[in-house]
Design a protein around this motif. Structure first.
Motif, PDB file in Angstrom:
ATOM      1  N   PHE A 141       2.840  19.520   5.578  1.00  0.00           N
ATOM      2  CA  PHE A 141       1.731  20.162   6.286  1.00  0.00           C
ATOM      3  C   PHE A 141       2.173  20.767   7.613  1.00  0.00           C
ATOM      4  CE2 PHE A 141      -0.574  17.439   3.367  1.00  0.00           C
ATOM      5  CZ  PHE A 141      -1.603  18.263   2.956  1.00  0.00           C
ATOM      6  N   PHE A 142       3.409  20.478   8.014  1.00  0.00           N
ATOM      7  CA  PHE A 142       3.921  21.000   9.277  1.00  0.00           C
ATOM      8  C   PHE A 142       5.076  21.976   9.056  1.00  0.00           C
ATOM      9  CE2 PHE A 142       1.963  16.910  10.066  1.00  0.00           C
ATOM     10  CZ  PHE A 142       1.128  17.181  11.144  1.00  0.00           C
ATOM     11  N   ARG A 143       5.313  22.344   7.784  1.00  0.00           N
ATOM     12  CA  ARG A 143       6.349  23.315   7.453  1.00  0.00           C
ATOM     13  C   ARG A 143       5.722  24.634   7.031  1.00  0.00           C
ATOM     14  NH1 ARG A 143       8.831  19.117   4.040  1.00  0.00           N
ATOM     15  NH2 ARG A 143       8.120  20.355   2.278  1.00  0.00           N
ATOM     16  N   LYS A 144       6.492  25.684   7.162  1.00  0.00           N
ATOM     17  CA  LYS A 144       6.015  27.005   6.753  1.00  0.00           C
ATOM     18  C   LYS A 144       6.575  27.416   5.393  1.00  0.00           C
ATOM     19  CE  LYS A 144       5.560  28.659  11.509  1.00  0.00           C
ATOM     20  NZ  LYS A 144       5.965  29.688  12.511  1.00  0.00           N
ATOM     21  N   ASP A 145       7.366  26.531   4.787  1.00  0.00           N
ATOM     22  CA  ASP A 145       8.073  26.903   3.558  1.00  0.00           C
ATOM     23  C   ASP A 145       7.569  26.120   2.348  1.00  0.00           C
ATOM     24  OD1 ASP A 145       8.989  24.475   4.397  1.00  0.00           O
ATOM     25  OD2 ASP A 145      11.099  24.868   3.942  1.00  0.00           O
ATOM     26  N   ASP A 146       6.265  25.876   2.271  1.00  0.00           N
ATOM     27  CA  ASP A 146       5.724  25.092   1.154  1.00  0.00           C
ATOM     28  C   ASP A 146       5.548  25.926  -0.110  1.00  0.00           C
ATOM     29  OD1 ASP A 146       4.748  22.704   0.020  1.00  0.00           O
ATOM     30  OD2 ASP A 146       2.703  23.460   0.206  1.00  0.00           O
ATOM     31  N   ILE A 178       0.848  -1.190   0.000  1.00  0.00           N
ATOM     32  CA  ILE A 178       0.000   0.000   0.000  1.00  0.00           C
ATOM     33  C   ILE A 178       0.885   1.241   0.000  1.00  0.00           C
ATOM     34  CG2 ILE A 178      -1.839  -1.251   1.206  1.00  0.00           C
ATOM     35  CD1 ILE A 178      -1.152   0.470   3.681  1.00  0.00           C
ATOM     36  N   PRO A 179       0.371   2.371  -0.491  1.00  0.00           N
ATOM     37  CA  PRO A 179       1.189   3.586  -0.598  1.00  0.00           C
ATOM     38  C   PRO A 179       1.641   4.115   0.765  1.00  0.00           C
ATOM     39  CG  PRO A 179      -0.784   3.737  -1.972  1.00  0.00           C
ATOM     40  CD  PRO A 179      -0.958   2.525  -1.107  1.00  0.00           C
ATOM     41  N   MET A 180       2.813   4.699   0.775  1.00  0.00           N
ATOM     42  CA  MET A 180       3.350   5.401   1.940  1.00  0.00           C
ATOM     43  C   MET A 180       3.357   6.895   1.608  1.00  0.00           C
ATOM     44  SD  MET A 180       4.693   5.234   5.013  1.00  0.00           S
ATOM     45  CE  MET A 180       5.409   3.598   5.263  1.00  0.00           C
ATOM     46  N   VAL A 181       2.752   7.715   2.465  1.00  0.00           N
ATOM     47  CA  VAL A 181       2.620   9.148   2.213  1.00  0.00           C
ATOM     48  C   VAL A 181       3.309   9.915   3.332  1.00  0.00           C
ATOM     49  CG1 VAL A 181       1.012  11.034   1.750  1.00  0.00           C
ATOM     50  CG2 VAL A 181       0.393   8.684   1.112  1.00  0.00           C
ATOM     51  N   ASP A 182       4.047  10.936   2.960  1.00  0.00           N
ATOM     52  CA  ASP A 182       4.789  11.769   3.916  1.00  0.00           C
ATOM     53  C   ASP A 182       4.049  13.094   4.098  1.00  0.00           C
ATOM     54  OD1 ASP A 182       6.577  13.404   5.292  1.00  0.00           O
ATOM     55  OD2 ASP A 182       8.333  12.661   4.204  1.00  0.00           O
ATOM     56  N   PHE A 183       3.586  13.346   5.323  1.00  0.00           N
ATOM     57  CA  PHE A 183       2.793  14.552   5.615  1.00  0.00           C
ATOM     58  C   PHE A 183       3.645  15.734   6.069  1.00  0.00           C
ATOM     59  CE2 PHE A 183      -1.792  12.962   6.671  1.00  0.00           C
ATOM     60  CZ  PHE A 183      -1.918  12.497   5.383  1.00  0.00           C
ATOM     61  N   SER A 184       4.959  15.638   5.985  1.00  0.00           N
ATOM     62  CA  SER A 184       5.809  16.661   6.591  1.00  0.00           C
ATOM     63  C   SER A 184       5.526  18.063   6.062  1.00  0.00           C
ATOM     64  CB  SER A 184       7.290  16.314   6.391  1.00  0.00           C
ATOM     65  OG  SER A 184       7.594  16.164   5.021  1.00  0.00           O
ATOM     66  N   GLN A 214      -0.435  19.915  -2.488  1.00  0.00           N
ATOM     67  CA  GLN A 214      -1.323  19.383  -3.523  1.00  0.00           C
ATOM     68  C   GLN A 214      -0.867  17.993  -3.952  1.00  0.00           C
ATOM     69  OE1 GLN A 214      -4.308  20.747  -4.666  1.00  0.00           O
ATOM     70  NE2 GLN A 214      -4.432  18.661  -5.472  1.00  0.00           N
ATOM     71  N   LYS A 215       0.441  17.776  -3.990  1.00  0.00           N
ATOM     72  CA  LYS A 215       0.967  16.449  -4.341  1.00  0.00           C
ATOM     73  C   LYS A 215       0.494  15.413  -3.329  1.00  0.00           C
ATOM     74  CE  LYS A 215       5.382  14.060  -5.193  1.00  0.00           C
ATOM     75  NZ  LYS A 215       5.345  13.109  -4.063  1.00  0.00           N
ATOM     76  N   ILE A 216       0.531  15.768  -2.044  1.00  0.00           N
ATOM     77  CA  ILE A 216       0.096  14.842  -1.001  1.00  0.00           C
ATOM     78  C   ILE A 216      -1.405  14.602  -1.089  1.00  0.00           C
ATOM     79  CG2 ILE A 216      -0.051  14.464   1.483  1.00  0.00           C
ATOM     80  CD1 ILE A 216       2.778  14.316   0.163  1.00  0.00           C
ATOM     81  N   PHE A 253      -3.703   3.480   3.195  1.00  0.00           N
ATOM     82  CA  PHE A 253      -2.359   3.989   2.968  1.00  0.00           C
ATOM     83  C   PHE A 253      -1.662   4.093   4.319  1.00  0.00           C
ATOM     84  CE2 PHE A 253      -5.119   7.685   3.450  1.00  0.00           C
ATOM     85  CZ  PHE A 253      -4.407   8.569   4.258  1.00  0.00           C
ATOM     86  N   GLN A 254      -0.337   4.234   4.288  1.00  0.00           N
ATOM     87  CA  GLN A 254       0.431   4.501   5.502  1.00  0.00           C
ATOM     88  C   GLN A 254       0.905   5.948   5.450  1.00  0.00           C
ATOM     89  OE1 GLN A 254       2.803   1.299   7.535  1.00  0.00           O
ATOM     90  NE2 GLN A 254       3.048   0.575   5.433  1.00  0.00           N
ATOM     91  N   VAL A 255       1.097   6.531   6.610  1.00  0.00           N
ATOM     92  CA  VAL A 255       1.535   7.924   6.664  1.00  0.00           C
ATOM     93  C   VAL A 255       2.649   8.073   7.685  1.00  0.00           C
ATOM     94  CG1 VAL A 255      -0.326   8.499   8.288  1.00  0.00           C
ATOM     95  CG2 VAL A 255       0.798  10.323   7.009  1.00  0.00           C
ATOM     96  N   VAL A 256       3.674   8.845   7.307  1.00  0.00           N
ATOM     97  CA  VAL A 256       4.763   9.201   8.217  1.00  0.00           C
ATOM     98  C   VAL A 256       4.794  10.720   8.358  1.00  0.00           C
ATOM     99  CG1 VAL A 256       6.170   7.164   7.753  1.00  0.00           C
ATOM    100  CG2 VAL A 256       6.401   9.190   6.292  1.00  0.00           C
ATOM    101  N   ASN A 257       5.492  11.178   9.387  1.00  0.00           N
ATOM    102  CA  ASN A 257       5.586  12.622   9.675  1.00  0.00           C
ATOM    103  C   ASN A 257       4.182  13.236   9.780  1.00  0.00           C
ATOM    104  OD1 ASN A 257       8.471  12.648   9.628  1.00  0.00           O
ATOM    105  ND2 ASN A 257       8.382  12.591   7.386  1.00  0.00           N
ATOM    106  N   HIS A 258       3.369  12.597  10.585  1.00  0.00           N
ATOM    107  CA  HIS A 258       1.956  12.939  10.735  1.00  0.00           C
ATOM    108  C   HIS A 258       1.672  13.813  11.943  1.00  0.00           C
ATOM    109  CE1 HIS A 258       2.714   9.695  13.489  1.00  0.00           C
ATOM    110  NE2 HIS A 258       2.916   8.865  12.466  1.00  0.00           N
ATOM    111  N   GLY A 259       2.689  14.078  12.756  1.00  0.00           N
ATOM    112  CA  GLY A 259       2.514  14.963  13.896  1.00  0.00           C
ATOM    113  C   GLY A 259       2.359  14.274  15.231  1.00  0.00           C
ATOM    114  N   VAL A 260       2.093  12.981  15.258  1.00  0.00           N
ATOM    115  CA  VAL A 260       1.981  12.261  16.527  1.00  0.00           C
ATOM    116  C   VAL A 260       3.395  11.930  17.007  1.00  0.00           C
ATOM    117  CG1 VAL A 260       1.013  10.275  17.758  1.00  0.00           C
ATOM    118  CG2 VAL A 260      -0.208  11.256  15.787  1.00  0.00           C
TER     119      VAL A 260
END
Length: 318
Positions: free
Chosen positions: A14-19, A6-12, A26-28, A42-49
């Motif tokens: 959403f926690f940066r100010k330099d997007d 299954i896909p792995m998605v990186d949410f980092s 939009q890619k995420i 899907f799996q998610v990393v850098n999700h804030g927990v």
């Protein structure tokens, strides 16, 4: 042949100010939408927990389930109307154990005094799950092209969100099933796994294992989003297979609806774009009752007990 995953998605982002202009976000959003459409998982990393909180919650859960039965039964549910607390899940799935909790502060919780710090830790991670749940909900909202905040406003009764710590004993010659094949009956589910493989998702009649990845969460959609999206998303069937020689622990957060909520394919995804609805509307409480009756009549090992198919509109000509 390589085993699909299954896909792995990186949410980092959403926690940066330099997007910048939001291209990363939009890619995420596109990746999450594609995963929900093709896998329902899907799996998610850098999700804030926080990782240390995730580790502590799993460790304390494992310690709790190692307590004597006498100690665990002190956390039995107060009543069948408020089933939060400790329970064993029946011989058909090998006497798995679970500890179910409602939102922190809810009067329905029956929580253990030991191990030390367990209640506080579980309340902390519950709140973190609420945050990542809101983020995923907003991402799905964006992918579906709904008005900003629409899903959040629709599902605004968050008092029914539930978290369960699961304990699966090792497989035996009698049973290797931890949980039989099923779809989730809620909106969105989040799973924190320990390091023992067991969770599997079904795609194209093939079972795909979801190996634990340190720091990740597994996310899957339930049948309510399947209906709301007019089957643009389809809740995947999944199961838990027990491991020989090792027990397995996980913590699962369920994004639920208020019992009186009306559920039907959203007009933005049906009549407003000229598509016929694939489901007739229903009250969520009615759906839960249908599911409960199916469980009472049919053996627990039947393939699926969700009952959402009873609301599906046939496209066959009369």
């Amino acid at each position: 042949m390589a085993i699909p995953s299954i896909p792995m998605v990186d949410f980092s982002c959403f926690f940066r100010k330099d997007d910048g202009n939001g291209i990363g976000k939009q890619k995420i959003i596109d990746e999450v939408g594609k995963a929900c459409s093709e896998y329902g998982f899907f799996q998610v990393v850098n999700h804030g927990v926080p990782l240390d909180l995730m580790n502590r919650a799993l460790e304390l859960s494992e310690t709790f389930f190692e307590l004597s039965m006498e100690e665990k039964l002190k956390c039995s549910p107060i009543s069948t109307l408020n089933p939060a607390g400790y329970g064993r899940m029946g011989s058909y799935i090998g006497n798995n154990e679970r500890l179910r909790m409602c939102a922190p502060g809810s009067s329905c919780n029956v929580f253990p005094c030991s191990p030390t710090g367990y209640r506080k830790t579980m309340e902390e991670i519950f709140k973190e799950f609420e945050k990542v749940s809101e983020l995923v909900e907003s991402i799905i909202n964006e992918f579906l092209g709904l008005p900003t905040g629409f899903l959040g406003q629709y599902n605004n009764e968050r008092t029914r969100d539930t978290m369960i710590a699961w304990h699966y004993p090792p497989a035996t010659d009698i049973t290797s099933n931890g949980r039989d094949e099923h779809q989730d009956s809620n909106c969105i589910t989040f799973v924190l796994q320990d390091d023992v493989v067991g969770l599997e998702v079904k795609k194209d009649k093939q079972w795909i294992p979801i190996p634990p990845v340190k720091g990740s969460l597994v996310v899957n959609i339930g049948v309510i989003l399947q209906v709301l999206s007019n089957k643009r998303f389809e809740a995947a069937r999944h199961r838990v297979v027990k491991h020989r020689g090792r027990s397995r622990n996980s913590i699962v957060f369920f994004n639920l609806l208020g019992t009186d909520k009306w559920v039907e394919p959203l007009p933005q995804l049906t009549r407003e774009i000229g598509e016929a609805p694939k489901y007739r509307g229903f009250v969520y409480k009615e759906f839960i009752e249908v599911r409960g009756k199916a469980a009472a009549v049919n053996p627990p090992s039947r393939e699926d007990l969700t009952g959402v198919d009873v609301y599906e509109i046939s496209t066959k000509e009369d």
